[in-house]
Design a protein around this motif. Structure first.
Motif, short mmCIF file in Angstrom:
data_model
loop_
_atom_site.label_atom_id
_atom_site.label_comp_id
_atom_site.label_asym_id
_atom_site.label_seq_id
_atom_site.Cartn_x
_atom_site.Cartn_y
_atom_site.Cartn_z
N ASN A 126 54.71 34.41 -6.53
CA ASN A 126 56.02 35.02 -6.72
C ASN A 126 55.91 36.49 -7.10
OD1 ASN A 126 57.02 32.53 -6.11
ND2 ASN A 126 57.83 32.08 -8.15
N ASN A 127 54.90 36.82 -7.92
CA ASN A 127 54.67 38.23 -8.25
C ASN A 127 54.35 39.03 -7.00
OD1 ASN A 127 55.08 38.09 -11.04
ND2 ASN A 127 52.94 37.62 -11.49
N LYS A 128 53.59 38.44 -6.10
CA LYS A 128 53.21 39.12 -4.86
C LYS A 128 54.44 39.40 -4.00
CE LYS A 128 50.14 38.63 -0.84
NZ LYS A 128 49.15 37.75 -0.16
N ILE A 129 55.35 38.42 -3.91
CA ILE A 129 56.58 38.61 -3.14
C ILE A 129 57.42 39.74 -3.73
CG2 ILE A 129 58.75 37.54 -2.40
CD1 ILE A 129 57.29 34.84 -2.44
N GLN A 130 57.56 39.74 -5.06
CA GLN A 130 58.36 40.78 -5.70
C GLN A 130 57.70 42.16 -5.54
OE1 GLN A 130 60.63 40.36 -9.56
NE2 GLN A 130 58.99 41.70 -10.27
N LYS A 131 56.38 42.22 -5.64
CA LYS A 131 55.69 43.51 -5.46
C LYS A 131 55.96 44.07 -4.07
CE LYS A 131 51.18 45.75 -6.08
NZ LYS A 131 51.23 46.54 -4.83
N LYS A 174 67.24 28.33 -3.89
CA LYS A 174 67.98 27.55 -2.89
C LYS A 174 69.29 27.02 -3.46
CE LYS A 174 65.79 24.97 0.07
NZ LYS A 174 66.30 25.42 1.41
N ILE A 175 69.27 26.43 -4.66
CA ILE A 175 70.49 25.84 -5.19
C ILE A 175 71.50 26.91 -5.59
CG2 ILE A 175 69.73 25.62 -7.61
CD1 ILE A 175 71.88 23.12 -5.52
N LEU A 176 71.03 28.08 -6.05
CA LEU A 176 71.96 29.17 -6.35
C LEU A 176 72.64 29.65 -5.08
CD1 LEU A 176 69.91 31.18 -9.00
CD2 LEU A 176 72.01 29.88 -9.41
N ASN A 177 71.88 29.81 -4.01
CA ASN A 177 72.49 30.20 -2.73
C ASN A 177 73.52 29.18 -2.27
OD1 ASN A 177 71.18 32.65 -2.29
ND2 ASN A 177 69.51 31.74 -1.10
N LYS A 178 73.17 27.90 -2.38
CA LYS A 178 74.10 26.85 -1.95
C LYS A 178 75.40 26.89 -2.75
CE LYS A 178 70.68 23.47 -0.31
NZ LYS A 178 70.03 22.15 -0.58
N ALA A 179 75.28 27.12 -4.06
CA ALA A 179 76.47 27.16 -4.92
C ALA A 179 77.34 28.37 -4.61
CB ALA A 179 76.06 27.14 -6.38
N GLY A 184 71.45 37.25 -0.32
CA GLY A 184 71.32 36.37 -1.47
C GLY A 184 69.91 36.24 -2.02
N TYR A 185 69.69 35.13 -2.70
CA TYR A 185 68.37 34.85 -3.28
C TYR A 185 67.35 34.55 -2.18
CZ TYR A 185 70.01 34.68 -8.09
OH TYR A 185 70.51 35.03 -9.32
N ASN A 186 66.11 34.98 -2.43
CA ASN A 186 65.03 34.76 -1.48
C ASN A 186 64.44 33.36 -1.72
OD1 ASN A 186 62.80 34.80 0.18
ND2 ASN A 186 62.03 36.77 -0.54
N GLU A 187 64.63 32.47 -0.75
CA GLU A 187 64.17 31.09 -0.91
C GLU A 187 62.67 30.93 -0.66
OE1 GLU A 187 66.70 28.18 0.92
OE2 GLU A 187 68.52 29.22 0.23
N ASP A 188 61.98 32.05 -0.38
CA ASP A 188 60.52 31.99 -0.36
C ASP A 188 59.97 31.80 -1.78
OD1 ASP A 188 60.53 32.36 2.36
OD2 ASP A 188 60.01 34.49 2.28
N PHE A 189 60.81 32.10 -2.79
CA PHE A 189 60.41 31.84 -4.17
C PHE A 189 60.55 30.34 -4.45
CE2 PHE A 189 61.55 36.34 -4.60
CZ PHE A 189 60.51 36.81 -5.38
N ILE A 235 66.54 39.97 3.01
CA ILE A 235 65.48 39.03 3.36
C ILE A 235 66.00 38.06 4.42
CG2 ILE A 235 64.02 39.19 1.32
CD1 ILE A 235 66.74 36.57 1.50
N THR A 236 65.10 37.29 5.03
CA THR A 236 65.49 36.39 6.12
C THR A 236 65.84 34.99 5.62
OG1 THR A 236 63.15 35.88 6.50
CG2 THR A 236 64.12 37.64 7.82
N ASN A 237 65.15 34.52 4.59
CA ASN A 237 65.32 33.14 4.12
C ASN A 237 66.27 33.13 2.93
OD1 ASN A 237 64.97 30.39 3.78
ND2 ASN A 237 62.98 30.57 2.77
N GLY A 238 67.58 33.29 3.23
CA GLY A 238 68.54 33.46 2.16
C GLY A 238 69.82 32.66 2.33
N ILE A 239 70.91 33.22 1.85
CA ILE A 239 72.18 32.50 1.75
C ILE A 239 72.89 32.33 3.08
CG2 ILE A 239 73.63 34.53 1.32
CD1 ILE A 239 75.13 32.86 -0.80
N ASN A 240 72.53 33.13 4.09
CA ASN A 240 73.30 33.12 5.34
C ASN A 240 73.30 31.74 6.01
OD1 ASN A 240 70.61 33.18 6.12
ND2 ASN A 240 70.85 34.81 7.64
#
Length: 263
Positions: A238-243, A73-78, A187-192, A253-258
């Motif tokens: 998190n491993n499950k999401i990446q797999k 989340k903070i990387l996306n915000k930055a 961007g980054y997946n904020e589900d992580f 992904i849907t939950n990202g930087i947009n």
């Protein structure tokens, strides 16, 4: 091409102080510094404010409330706060070799992301390094291990060719990419949430979208300050999401930087 150096940090101002000092020694400075702060105290803010007076580069400090590990989340915000074309990303416990930024920029190509390794500072030397504010290391420095990774040899670094897929050598503390390539996959997946896999998932999705990888070896050197590992209580999820990203070839992904981008 406008370049931003992106630094993620959380409540370790002593380490961040050394990282910022190492920026002053760079042979090439970024056009902008982004500090993605996942809930640090006012001590970190005061450090950043002091550093603004020491460097003639704009600094954007993006902070969010501390409610647990929310690096994505903070990387996306930055990243949403900059219009830089190219992002060089490090962690706030990684001291930069003087050619770190120039090495990344020398290897920039459209359609690629770059990743480098890290030289580890030994646990028994961490207090001394912080106390003496040491930012200069070399192959013979007592404070480090993985000595071969500290060698800066430009012509050898050219031997490493681009490739598809993520490498086992990939580390999220030393990576650079085109901002557009990140925006294209949201961007980054904020589900992580919690430690682990957010960085590797990002570049896997870039790869799924046709972006190739290139390793920086004998170049793009940084020195990681040893610390105790973060809690890995969320790692199984998190491993499950990446797999799923790998198995389904997920790109966007849907939950990202947009959600932070200006419309």
């Amino acid at each position: 091409m406008k370049t931003a150096l992106l630094i993620s940090t959380y409540n370790w101002p002593d380490a961040l102080d050394l990282v910022l000092k190492s920026i002053l020694n760079q042979t090439t400075l970024p056009d902008e510094i982004l500090i993605a702060d996942d809930g640090s105290s006012n001590e970190t803010k005061a450090l950043i404010d002091r550093f603004r007076n020491e460097i003639n580069v704009p600094i954007c400090h993006v902070w969010q409330e501390d409610v647990g590990f929310r690096k994505s989340k903070i990387l996306n915000k930055a990243i949403a706060q900059t219009n830089a074309d190219y992002i060089i990303q490090i962690d706030g416990d990684c001291i930069l070799h003087k050619k770190f930024i120039s090495d990344h920029l020398d290897s920039v190509q459209k359609g690629f992301y770059l990743y480098g390794s890290r030289v580890n500072i030994l646990p028994e030397y961490v207090d001394e390094v912080i106390e003496k504010k040491t930012t200069d290391f070399n192959f013979f420095s007592n404070e480090i291990k993985n000595r071969s990774r500290s060698l800066s040899i430009s012509f050898l670094s050219k031997w490493y060719k681009p490739h598809y897929g993520i490498s086992k050598k990939f580390r999220g503390c030393n990576v650079s990419f085109w901002r557009k390539d990140l925006i294209d996959i949201n961007g980054y997946n904020e589900d992580f949430e919690g430690w682990g896999r957010e960085d590797s998932d990002l570049v896997i999705r870039m790869g799924n979208n046709g972006v190739k990888a290139k390793r920086l070896r004998y170049a793009g050197i940084l020195y990681h300050i040893f610390h105790k590992s973060n809690s890995k209580s969320n790692l199984e999820l998190n491993n499950k999401i990446q797999k799923e990203t790998i198995d389904k070839g997920i790109i966007k992904i849907t939950n990202g930087i947009n959600q932070y981008l200006k419309k």
